[in-house]
Design a protein around this motif. Structure first.
Motif, PDB file in Angstrom:
ATOM      1  N   PHE A 292       1.936   2.529 -14.147  1.00 22.13           N
ATOM      2  CA  PHE A 292       3.300   1.991 -14.151  1.00 22.13           C
ATOM      3  C   PHE A 292       3.924   1.966 -12.761  1.00 22.13           C
ATOM      4  CE2 PHE A 292       3.139   3.988 -18.536  1.00 22.13           C
ATOM      5  CZ  PHE A 292       2.878   2.795 -19.169  1.00 22.13           C
ATOM      6  N   LEU A 293       3.784   3.055 -12.004  1.00 26.40           N
ATOM      7  CA  LEU A 293       4.372   3.105 -10.665  1.00 26.40           C
ATOM      8  C   LEU A 293       3.726   2.050  -9.772  1.00 26.40           C
ATOM      9  CD1 LEU A 293       6.306   4.583  -8.715  1.00 26.40           C
ATOM     10  CD2 LEU A 293       4.383   6.074  -8.109  1.00 26.40           C
ATOM     11  N   TRP A 294       2.410   1.918  -9.879  1.00 22.92           N
ATOM     12  CA  TRP A 294       1.680   0.928  -9.065  1.00 22.92           C
ATOM     13  C   TRP A 294       2.201  -0.481  -9.357  1.00 22.92           C
ATOM     14  CZ3 TRP A 294      -3.235   2.495  -6.576  1.00 22.92           C
ATOM     15  CH2 TRP A 294      -3.813   1.463  -5.816  1.00 22.92           C
ATOM     16  N   GLY A 295       2.299  -0.822 -10.637  1.00 18.53           N
ATOM     17  CA  GLY A 295       2.762  -2.151 -11.002  1.00 18.53           C
ATOM     18  C   GLY A 295       4.206  -2.399 -10.610  1.00 18.53           C
ATOM     19  N   ALA A 296       5.061  -1.381 -10.767  1.00 20.59           N
ATOM     20  CA  ALA A 296       6.474  -1.538 -10.411  1.00 20.59           C
ATOM     21  C   ALA A 296       6.643  -1.763  -8.912  1.00 20.59           C
ATOM     22  CB  ALA A 296       7.258  -0.308 -10.863  1.00 20.59           C
ATOM     23  N   LEU A 297       5.880  -1.041  -8.097  1.00 21.53           N
ATOM     24  CA  LEU A 297       5.973  -1.213  -6.643  1.00 21.53           C
ATOM     25  C   LEU A 297       5.400  -2.567  -6.218  1.00 21.53           C
ATOM     26  CD1 LEU A 297       4.980   2.374  -5.412  1.00 21.53           C
ATOM     27  CD2 LEU A 297       7.262   1.362  -5.498  1.00 21.53           C
ATOM     28  N   ARG A 298       4.350  -3.007  -6.885  1.00 23.92           N
ATOM     29  CA  ARG A 298       3.772  -4.315  -6.564  1.00 23.92           C
ATOM     30  C   ARG A 298       4.775  -5.426  -6.901  1.00 23.92           C
ATOM     31  NH1 ARG A 298      -1.812  -4.441  -8.834  1.00 23.92           N
ATOM     32  NH2 ARG A 298      -0.690  -4.537 -10.804  1.00 23.92           N
TER      33      ARG A 298
ATOM     34  N   GLY B  20      -8.523  13.507  -4.062  1.00 25.96           N
ATOM     35  CA  GLY B  20      -8.658  13.067  -5.444  1.00 25.96           C
ATOM     36  C   GLY B  20      -7.721  11.916  -5.764  1.00 25.96           C
ATOM     37  N   GLY B  21      -6.484  11.981  -5.262  1.00 27.04           N
ATOM     38  CA  GLY B  21      -5.531  10.893  -5.477  1.00 27.04           C
ATOM     39  C   GLY B  21      -6.013   9.580  -4.884  1.00 27.04           C
ATOM     40  N   LEU B  22      -6.648   9.664  -3.713  1.00 27.57           N
ATOM     41  CA  LEU B  22      -7.188   8.451  -3.091  1.00 27.57           C
ATOM     42  C   LEU B  22      -8.357   7.896  -3.898  1.00 27.57           C
ATOM     43  CD1 LEU B  22      -7.108   9.521   0.675  1.00 27.57           C
ATOM     44  CD2 LEU B  22      -5.623   7.829  -0.438  1.00 27.57           C
ATOM     45  N   ILE B  23      -9.227   8.784  -4.380  1.00 24.00           N
ATOM     46  CA  ILE B  23     -10.376   8.333  -5.178  1.00 24.00           C
ATOM     47  C   ILE B  23      -9.903   7.707  -6.487  1.00 24.00           C
ATOM     48  CG2 ILE B  23     -12.388   9.125  -6.491  1.00 24.00           C
ATOM     49  CD1 ILE B  23     -12.812  11.247  -4.287  1.00 24.00           C
ATOM     50  N   LEU B  24      -8.981   8.380  -7.171  1.00 23.94           N
ATOM     51  CA  LEU B  24      -8.479   7.862  -8.442  1.00 23.94           C
ATOM     52  C   LEU B  24      -7.737   6.540  -8.243  1.00 23.94           C
ATOM     53  CD1 LEU B  24      -7.176  11.229  -9.944  1.00 23.94           C
ATOM     54  CD2 LEU B  24      -9.199   9.956 -10.672  1.00 23.94           C
TER      55      LEU B  24
ATOM     56  N   GLU C 290      -0.780  -3.629  -1.680  1.00 24.04           N
ATOM     57  CA  GLU C 290      -1.530  -2.692  -2.511  1.00 24.04           C
ATOM     58  C   GLU C 290      -2.098  -1.525  -1.706  1.00 24.04           C
ATOM     59  OE1 GLU C 290      -2.898  -3.553  -6.258  1.00 24.04           O
ATOM     60  OE2 GLU C 290      -3.407  -5.616  -5.785  1.00 24.04           O
ATOM     61  N   VAL C 291      -2.475  -1.752  -0.474  1.00 24.21           N
ATOM     62  CA  VAL C 291      -2.998  -0.651   0.331  1.00 24.21           C
ATOM     63  C   VAL C 291      -1.921   0.390   0.581  1.00 24.21           C
ATOM     64  CG1 VAL C 291      -2.507  -1.763   2.568  1.00 24.21           C
ATOM     65  CG2 VAL C 291      -4.360  -0.066   2.374  1.00 24.21           C
ATOM     66  N   HIS C 292      -0.658  -0.079   0.720  1.00 25.23           N
ATOM     67  CA  HIS C 292       0.451   0.857   0.905  1.00 25.23           C
ATOM     68  C   HIS C 292       0.736   1.625  -0.384  1.00 25.23           C
ATOM     69  CE1 HIS C 292       1.951  -1.922   4.378  1.00 25.23           C
ATOM     70  NE2 HIS C 292       0.973  -1.116   4.761  1.00 25.23           N
ATOM     71  N   ILE C 293       0.630   0.931  -1.520  1.00 25.41           N
ATOM     72  CA  ILE C 293       0.809   1.624  -2.799  1.00 25.41           C
ATOM     73  C   ILE C 293      -0.279   2.677  -2.977  1.00 25.41           C
ATOM     74  CG2 ILE C 293       0.920   1.344  -5.300  1.00 25.41           C
ATOM     75  CD1 ILE C 293       1.786  -1.546  -4.880  1.00 25.41           C
ATOM     76  N   TRP C 294      -1.506   2.328  -2.616  1.00 23.81           N
ATOM     77  CA  TRP C 294      -2.639   3.250  -2.738  1.00 23.81           C
ATOM     78  C   TRP C 294      -2.379   4.535  -1.957  1.00 23.81           C
ATOM     79  CZ3 TRP C 294      -6.821   3.691   1.190  1.00 23.81           C
ATOM     80  CH2 TRP C 294      -7.859   4.533   0.764  1.00 23.81           C
ATOM     81  N   LEU C 295      -1.896   4.400  -0.732  1.00 21.45           N
ATOM     82  CA  LEU C 295      -1.615   5.580   0.094  1.00 21.45           C
ATOM     83  C   LEU C 295      -0.405   6.343  -0.434  1.00 21.45           C
ATOM     84  CD1 LEU C 295      -2.167   3.965   3.609  1.00 21.45           C
ATOM     85  CD2 LEU C 295      -3.710   5.542   2.421  1.00 21.45           C
ATOM     86  N   PHE C 296       0.624   5.608  -0.858  1.00 19.17           N
ATOM     87  CA  PHE C 296       1.853   6.259  -1.332  1.00 19.17           C
ATOM     88  C   PHE C 296       1.610   7.059  -2.607  1.00 19.17           C
ATOM     89  CE2 PHE C 296       5.715   6.047  -3.999  1.00 19.17           C
ATOM     90  CZ  PHE C 296       6.561   6.817  -3.212  1.00 19.17           C
ATOM     91  N   GLN C 297       0.866   6.479  -3.558  1.00 16.41           N
ATOM     92  CA  GLN C 297       0.644   7.201  -4.806  1.00 16.41           C
ATOM     93  C   GLN C 297      -0.178   8.473  -4.581  1.00 16.41           C
ATOM     94  OE1 GLN C 297      -2.460   7.496  -6.643  1.00 16.41           O
ATOM     95  NE2 GLN C 297      -3.607   6.542  -4.946  1.00 16.41           N
ATOM     96  N   ALA C 298      -1.091   8.449  -3.611  1.00 20.04           N
ATOM     97  CA  ALA C 298      -1.865   9.655  -3.299  1.00 20.04           C
ATOM     98  C   ALA C 298      -0.964  10.730  -2.696  1.00 20.04           C
ATOM     99  CB  ALA C 298      -3.010   9.313  -2.345  1.00 20.04           C
ATOM    100  N   LEU C 299      -0.037  10.308  -1.814  1.00 24.40           N
ATOM    101  CA  LEU C 299       0.908  11.261  -1.234  1.00 24.40           C
ATOM    102  C   LEU C 299       1.824  11.836  -2.308  1.00 24.40           C
ATOM    103  CD1 LEU C 299       2.263  12.623   1.210  1.00 24.40           C
ATOM    104  CD2 LEU C 299       3.658  10.558   1.484  1.00 24.40           C
ATOM    105  N   LEU C 300       2.311  10.976  -3.203  1.00 26.04           N
ATOM    106  CA  LEU C 300       3.184  11.433  -4.286  1.00 26.04           C
ATOM    107  C   LEU C 300       2.423  12.361  -5.231  1.00 26.04           C
ATOM    108  CD1 LEU C 300       6.151  10.857  -5.112  1.00 26.04           C
ATOM    109  CD2 LEU C 300       5.250   9.182  -6.739  1.00 26.04           C
ATOM    110  N   PHE C 301       1.174  12.033  -5.493  1.00 20.25           N
ATOM    111  CA  PHE C 301       0.322  12.880  -6.337  1.00 20.25           C
ATOM    112  C   PHE C 301       0.157  14.256  -5.698  1.00 20.25           C
ATOM    113  CE2 PHE C 301      -4.061  13.825  -8.084  1.00 20.25           C
ATOM    114  CZ  PHE C 301      -3.657  13.943  -9.411  1.00 20.25           C
TER     115      PHE C 301
END
Length: 280
Positions: free
Chosen positions: A198-204, A243-247, A210-221
């Motif tokens: 949900f967070l990924w889709g909302a930010l997109r 793990g957040g980056l891999i997931l 998407e690369v920024h979302i990928w990094l941000f969600q790992a930091l938030l995780f």
């Protein structure tokens, strides 16, 4: 059908997303530092009970465009049946169902209601490519096993086992496999829809790359596990962010949080419980 991005449905979706973030951060983290008048166990129980129904509501609200949130048939199958599998496996591990936490019963009931809701309000799903998804599932299992070996190696430094401890490895292996179902329900099904869905889709939708979302969600995780800081530093600084980056990469590449859920559940169970024993 078009996805509602401006009406009441989207406003309710954003309200539920805020609820997920509230449950995952203040409700879990603040009791760890005595900043909420509830215990850590109570905060965890509120998170586990509140997250699952909010996730179900959000999926139903966006049932016409679930692919935007990396939700496919595999994801829905895991989200529906993981709590039921957790109920069964926890009963086996506990030797009965009388001592199971309240959240296990509540989420099992919600899973049945979730399934019933899908039969009434059928989500719109793409045809997909079964062969392609089969390759992703195989890759997820391989990645999860490799990640589990690395996690186990790090954790065996962080959580030493007394030399005199008597360990029966075959029994521990069976227990770890059963715990995969528990981790799918209590970790993957509660975190993957939020961070990689949900967070990924909302930010997109708001124009993020998407690369920024990928990094941000790992930091938030990583920040969502800040309670490890000081007590499990290898987990906080290495295991969780990597793990957040891999997931995130798994969900991004496959367009399915079902793949990241599999990696998450297997990694938590084998990497956190069985492989540390092997490394010792």
């Amino acid at each position: 059908m078009r996805c509602d991005t401006a009406g009441w449905g989207n406003r309710l979706f954003l309200l539920c997303l805020s609820g997920l973030l509230l449950l995952r951060f203040p409700v879990i983290i603040l009791p760890c530092y005595s900043l909420l008048p509830i215990s850590k166990d109570m905060g965890l129980m509120l998170f586990q009970i509140g997250t699952y129904p909010l996730t179900a509501v959000m999926i139903l609200l966006k049932r016409d465009c679930l692919e935007k949130y990396h939700i496919d048939r595999l994801s829905l199958g895991l989200l529906v049946f993981a709590p039921l599998g957790c109920f069964v496996t926890q009963g086996i591990l506990q030797g009965g169902w009388s001592e199971l936490p309240v959240s296990t019963y509540v989420n099992g009931i919600f899973a049945l209601l979730f399934l019933l809701a899908f039969l009434i309000w059928k989500p719109v799903m793409g045809n997909g490519e079964r062969r392609r998804m089969g390759r992703w599932v195989s890759l997820a299992i391989i990645v999860a096993l490799c990640e589990s070996l690395a996690i186990g190696w790090l954790i065996h430094f962080q959580r030493p086992i007394p030399p005199e401890a008597q360990i029966y490895l075959p029994g521990e292996a069976v227990r770890a496999v059963l715990l995969i179902f528990t981790q799918l329900s209590t970790a993957a099904a509660l975190e993957e829809p939020l961070f990689r869905g949900f967070l990924w889709g909302a930010l997109r939708d708001r124009g993020w790359r998407e690369v920024h979302i990928w990094l941000f969600q790992a930091l938030l995780f990583m920040m969502g596990h800040i309670y490890y800081l000081g007590t499990a530093n290898l987990s906080f600084f290495v295991i969780v962010p990597v793990g957040g980056l891999i997931l995130g990469f798994a969900a991004w590449g496959s367009r399915s949080i079902g793949i990241s859920m599999l990696i998450h559940g297997i990694g938590n169970s084998l990497g956190g419980n069985f492989f540390p024993l092997l490394w010792r």
